[in-house]
Design a protein around this motif. Sequence first.
Motif, PDB file in Angstrom:
ATOM      1  N   SER A 148       0.782  -1.332  -0.040  1.00  0.00           N
ATOM      2  CA  SER A 148      -0.002  -0.122  -0.043  1.00  0.00           C
ATOM      3  C   SER A 148       0.973   1.418   0.172  1.00  0.00           C
ATOM      4  O   SER A 148       1.810   1.474   0.624  1.00  0.00           O
ATOM      5  N   PRO A 149       0.527   2.167  -0.850  1.00  0.00           N
ATOM      6  CA  PRO A 149       1.339   3.459  -0.776  1.00  0.00           C
ATOM      7  C   PRO A 149       0.694   4.517   0.233  1.00  0.00           C
ATOM      8  O   PRO A 149       0.939   5.690   0.179  1.00  0.00           O
ATOM      9  N   PHE A 150      -0.181   4.249   1.125  1.00  0.00           N
ATOM     10  CA  PHE A 150      -0.892   4.888   2.070  1.00  0.00           C
ATOM     11  C   PHE A 150      -0.419   4.890   3.285  1.00  0.00           C
ATOM     12  O   PHE A 150      -0.176   3.979   4.034  1.00  0.00           O
ATOM     13  N   THR A 151      -0.621   6.235   4.145  1.00  0.00           N
ATOM     14  CA  THR A 151      -0.396   5.808   5.637  1.00  0.00           C
ATOM     15  C   THR A 151      -1.645   5.117   6.123  1.00  0.00           C
ATOM     16  O   THR A 151      -2.687   5.280   5.701  1.00  0.00           O
ATOM     17  N   SER A 152      -1.164   4.264   7.234  1.00  0.00           N
ATOM     18  CA  SER A 152      -2.179   3.640   8.052  1.00  0.00           C
ATOM     19  C   SER A 152      -2.002   4.058   9.377  1.00  0.00           C
ATOM     20  O   SER A 152      -1.221   4.426  10.147  1.00  0.00           O
TER      21      SER A 152
END
Length: 359
Positions: free
Chosen positions: A161-165
């Motif tokens: 995933s390229p997103f902040t979690s």
Amino acid sequence: MTNETRPTIADVARRAGVSKGLVSFALNGRAGVAADTRERILSVAAEMGWSPSLRARSLSVGRAFACGLVIGRSPDVIAADPFFPTFIAGVEDEFSVSGQVLVLAAATPGRQEAETYRGLVADRRVDGVILSDLRADDPRIDLVASLGTAAVTLGVPDVTSPFTSVSVDDGAGIRLAVDHLADLGHHDIAHVAGPTDMLHGRHRTAAFTHAAAARGIRARVVHTDFSAADGARATNGLLDAADAPTAIVYSNDNMAIAGLGVAQRRGLDVPGDLSITGFDDVELGRHLYPALTSVSTDARGWGAAAARALLAAIGGAEPEQLMLPDPGLIVRASTGAPRDGHSPARPRRASAPDEAPST
């Protein structure tokens, strides 16, 4: 105040005796305005009740100043689940002071859900989205990435995933519940779990299974759709068995409250005949009789953290994995030693016994 009566930058400029450009610089915190002039302009603007036009601001910077939350569950389940209103309140805590608007949509997982995301981004209705209820091999990660919008996930996806979690260790709360029941003398405990395709449901089930094995407990798991109705169905099935469990760990408070009702309608004593624990520690659970022992999570804090992370992502921040504090267990009257207790109940603290956190 209507658009016709709302003060404009031109009105503020006339009252302050300066140019519109200088007012714009002062109101946007830009350099080139003397301190006393800036103070005078801000004072006049406040006195006149001036507020920025979101439409004009959006046009000037090419942003919607809105963020999306698409919930892929049945509207009936969303309406009955107290987690989402509390989580959304946390999001609004942040958005209300940053000029953002939350766009909320419910969509059936699959094609309708994908079309909802595409529509929000294509129509420039949002600057970013919060992805909730992560699923195994979640196709939304690639979909949202391909749309080129900012995003934050609630939990860590099991795919790249390229997103902040922004995550909470669900398993920590379940382990606390199992250990609490084991300490009370329970050797046969069931788990009324969530759907198998949701990652947090899987994490809670895995934590239950491992914790039960570590304590030498006979464990069984029944999967549900997280609804109260399905929680009641699962409870009836467990209690119909000849070897019914002496305790049930529920994956949310909604199902635990339904399970408590099922047990009491059957004439069972809670906790004498059956101990019950929930998850989320919703306010209603504290006012039941007996009051509900539950894993306490900060849904509002989670919402605020997710909103801050999304605003940072919209601003170009690098993605990161953010972990929130582990949940705790709030011990109340719905748990106790089984009637044929193999070990004495753990003594409760003298102060506020129904509210004492177990760690």
